[in-house]
Design a protein around this motif. Structure first.
Motif, PDB file in Angstrom:
ATOM      1  N   UNK A   1       0.826  -1.210   0.000  1.00  0.00           N
ATOM      2  CA  UNK A   1       0.000   0.000   0.000  1.00  0.00           C
ATOM      3  C   UNK A   1       0.858   1.257   0.000  1.00  0.00           C
ATOM      4  N   UNK A   2       1.966   1.232   0.738  1.00  0.00           N
ATOM      5  CA  UNK A   2       2.835   2.406   0.775  1.00  0.00           C
ATOM      6  C   UNK A   2       3.529   2.615  -0.569  1.00  0.00           C
ATOM      7  N   UNK A   3       3.823   1.525  -1.273  1.00  0.00           N
ATOM      8  CA  UNK A   3       4.533   1.631  -2.549  1.00  0.00           C
ATOM      9  C   UNK A   3       3.650   2.172  -3.662  1.00  0.00           C
ATOM     10  N   UNK A   4       2.336   2.062  -3.517  1.00  0.00           N
ATOM     11  CA  UNK A   4       1.424   2.494  -4.571  1.00  0.00           C
ATOM     12  C   UNK A   4       1.641   3.963  -4.911  1.00  0.00           C
ATOM     13  N   UNK A   5       1.857   4.223  -6.203  1.00  0.00           N
ATOM     14  CA  UNK A   5       2.030   5.594  -6.663  1.00  0.00           C
ATOM     15  C   UNK A   5       3.416   6.158  -6.482  1.00  0.00           C
ATOM     16  N   UNK A   6       4.360   5.339  -6.013  1.00  0.00           N
ATOM     17  CA  UNK A   6       5.710   5.845  -5.756  1.00  0.00           C
ATOM     18  C   UNK A   6       6.689   5.544  -6.872  1.00  0.00           C
ATOM     19  N   UNK A   7       6.309   4.676  -7.817  1.00  0.00           N
ATOM     20  CA  UNK A   7       7.196   4.211  -8.883  1.00  0.00           C
ATOM     21  C   UNK A   7       8.386   3.427  -8.323  1.00  0.00           C
ATOM     22  N   UNK A   8       8.231   2.885  -7.116  1.00  0.00           N
ATOM     23  CA  UNK A   8       9.267   2.049  -6.492  1.00  0.00           C
ATOM     24  C   UNK A   8       8.641   0.713  -6.112  1.00  0.00           C
ATOM     25  N   UNK A   9       9.449  -0.340  -6.187  1.00  0.00           N
ATOM     26  CA  UNK A   9       8.949  -1.660  -5.874  1.00  0.00           C
ATOM     27  C   UNK A   9       8.951  -1.956  -4.392  1.00  0.00           C
ATOM     28  N   UNK A  10       8.181  -2.964  -4.008  1.00  0.00           N
ATOM     29  CA  UNK A  10       8.139  -3.401  -2.614  1.00  0.00           C
ATOM     30  C   UNK A  10       9.517  -3.839  -2.118  1.00  0.00           C
ATOM     31  N   UNK A  11      10.318  -4.587  -2.916  1.00  0.00           N
ATOM     32  CA  UNK A  11      11.659  -4.964  -2.439  1.00  0.00           C
ATOM     33  C   UNK A  11      12.518  -3.754  -2.099  1.00  0.00           C
ATOM     34  N   UNK A  12      12.379  -2.685  -2.881  1.00  0.00           N
ATOM     35  CA  UNK A  12      13.138  -1.460  -2.621  1.00  0.00           C
ATOM     36  C   UNK A  12      12.767  -0.874  -1.256  1.00  0.00           C
ATOM     37  N   UNK A  13      11.468  -0.768  -0.986  1.00  0.00           N
ATOM     38  CA  UNK A  13      11.010  -0.231   0.296  1.00  0.00           C
ATOM     39  C   UNK A  13      11.430  -1.137   1.450  1.00  0.00           C
ATOM     40  N   UNK A  14      11.364  -2.435   1.242  1.00  0.00           N
ATOM     41  CA  UNK A  14      11.752  -3.377   2.288  1.00  0.00           C
ATOM     42  C   UNK A  14      13.222  -3.213   2.661  1.00  0.00           C
ATOM     43  N   UNK A  15      14.083  -3.030   1.662  1.00  0.00           N
ATOM     44  CA  UNK A  15      15.507  -2.852   1.945  1.00  0.00           C
ATOM     45  C   UNK A  15      15.792  -1.533   2.649  1.00  0.00           C
ATOM     46  N   UNK A  16      15.000  -0.513   2.356  1.00  0.00           N
ATOM     47  CA  UNK A  16      15.137   0.753   3.077  1.00  0.00           C
ATOM     48  C   UNK A  16      14.779   0.557   4.551  1.00  0.00           C
ATOM     49  N   UNK A  17      13.701  -0.165   4.806  1.00  0.00           N
ATOM     50  CA  UNK A  17      13.287  -0.399   6.195  1.00  0.00           C
ATOM     51  C   UNK A  17      14.345  -1.195   6.968  1.00  0.00           C
ATOM     52  N   UNK A  18      15.101  -2.032   6.284  1.00  0.00           N
ATOM     53  CA  UNK A  18      16.153  -2.799   6.950  1.00  0.00           C
ATOM     54  C   UNK A  18      17.468  -2.029   7.034  1.00  0.00           C
TER      55      UNK A  18
END
Length: 293
Positions: free
Chosen positions: A34-51
């Motif tokens: 849901x957070x990735x929607x509209x960001x032009x970034x993939x879920x794996x990208x966001x997950x790696x940022x969180x880690x």
């Protein structure tokens, strides 16, 4: 179900903001999708940022602040994370330098230059000085140190499995005087043998092959999806879109098929190093003869 492993927010600046991102996302009741929607970034990208494995780029920081209503928090802090991770590397390579320390495998394709993990300090210095002729000596040395020190990952308890494919022109191009080139090639062979890495060379007689477009790297991880990094002169791009990553990995497999076997490739490296050594000896002999005239 095993408990989730939270990032260590005290480890470094990116880890702190990664942990903060996860906290605020969950407090808002949003999934990564849901957070990735509209960001032009993939879920794996966001997950790696969180880690804490990647810095948050400014475009994503704006999106996150808007979705989570964090009043510009991540926009104001993403520059701090960038400075914390840059450490002598070009900004576009900072994420890659950080991520390679956690990689399970690293596969490099080098059509023009020796990969950074195999470079000697003189070779790195010559490349950096050629690309940055107006840089101060101190600035150049900072970048040389940052590049050479990356090879410390080979000394880790579980180092990544390293595979490099070089175009033959890389070992023929005289970036350094003959003695320096001989030392470079000897260093490459020693690292490959000592770390049980794999090196292949695509001979100059190969008419056409995949990856004729530029430097490419594929990295895999034990707890995250694979990524691809491509680089040109003054820019680089990390790719995590699964379908595109799959295409790059298939092309890399085809490149292995047209390259020389590892044993033949190392033999070519050894022979080229010897040629440079002999050339240096011949050059010194000729200078001595001229001095006697």
């Amino acid at each position: 179900m095993p408990s989730r492993k939270d990032p260590d927010a005290s480890a470094n600046v990116p880890s702190f903001y990664g942990a903060e991102l996860r906290y605020k996302r969950e407090a808002a009741g949003l999934t990564l999708e849901q957070l990735a929607e509209g960001s032009f970034r993939g879920v794996p990208f966001l997950s790696q940022i969180e880690r804490g494995e990647r810095r948050m780029p400014l475009d994503l920081a704006r999106h996150v602040d808007e979705r989570l209503q964090t009043d510009g928090f991540f926009q104001r802090r993403c520059e701090d994370a960038r400075r914390a991770k840059q450490s002598g590397h070009a900004e576009y390579f900072a994420d890659v330098a950080e991520m390679e320390q956690y990689a399970e495998s690293i596969e490099d394709w080098a059509p023009m230059l020796v990969p950074g993990l195999l470079q000697t300090a003189p070779y790195a210095r010559a490349l950096i000085r050629a690309a940055m002729p107006r840089a101060t000596d101190d600035d150049v040395e900072v970048k040389v140190s940052a590049r050479v020190e990356r090879a410390v990952l080979f000394e880790a308890e579980n180092p990544p499995a390293f595979w490099a494919i070089l175009d033959e022109s890389v070992i023929r191009r005289r970036v350094l005087p003959p003695r320096g080139m001989a030392e470079l090639l000897t260093h490459i062979a020693q690292v490959v043998r000592a770390t049980r890495s794999i090196l292949q060379i695509v001979p100059e007689t190969t008419a056409a092959h995949p990856f004729m477009m530029g430097m490419t790297r594929v990295m895999t991880f034990t707890d995250a999806p694979p990524v691809v990094y491509t680089e040109s002169l003054h820019s680089g791009q990390l790719i995590d879109f699964p379908a595109l990553v799959k295409q790059y990995r298939e092309s890399y497999d085809l490149l292995r098929a047209v390259a020389l076997p590892p044993e033949a490739s190392l033999a070519m490296i050894d022979a080229a190093a010897e040629d440079y050594r002999n050339g240096d000896q011949q050059h010194r002999l000729e200078l001595g003869m001229l001095a006697q005239k």
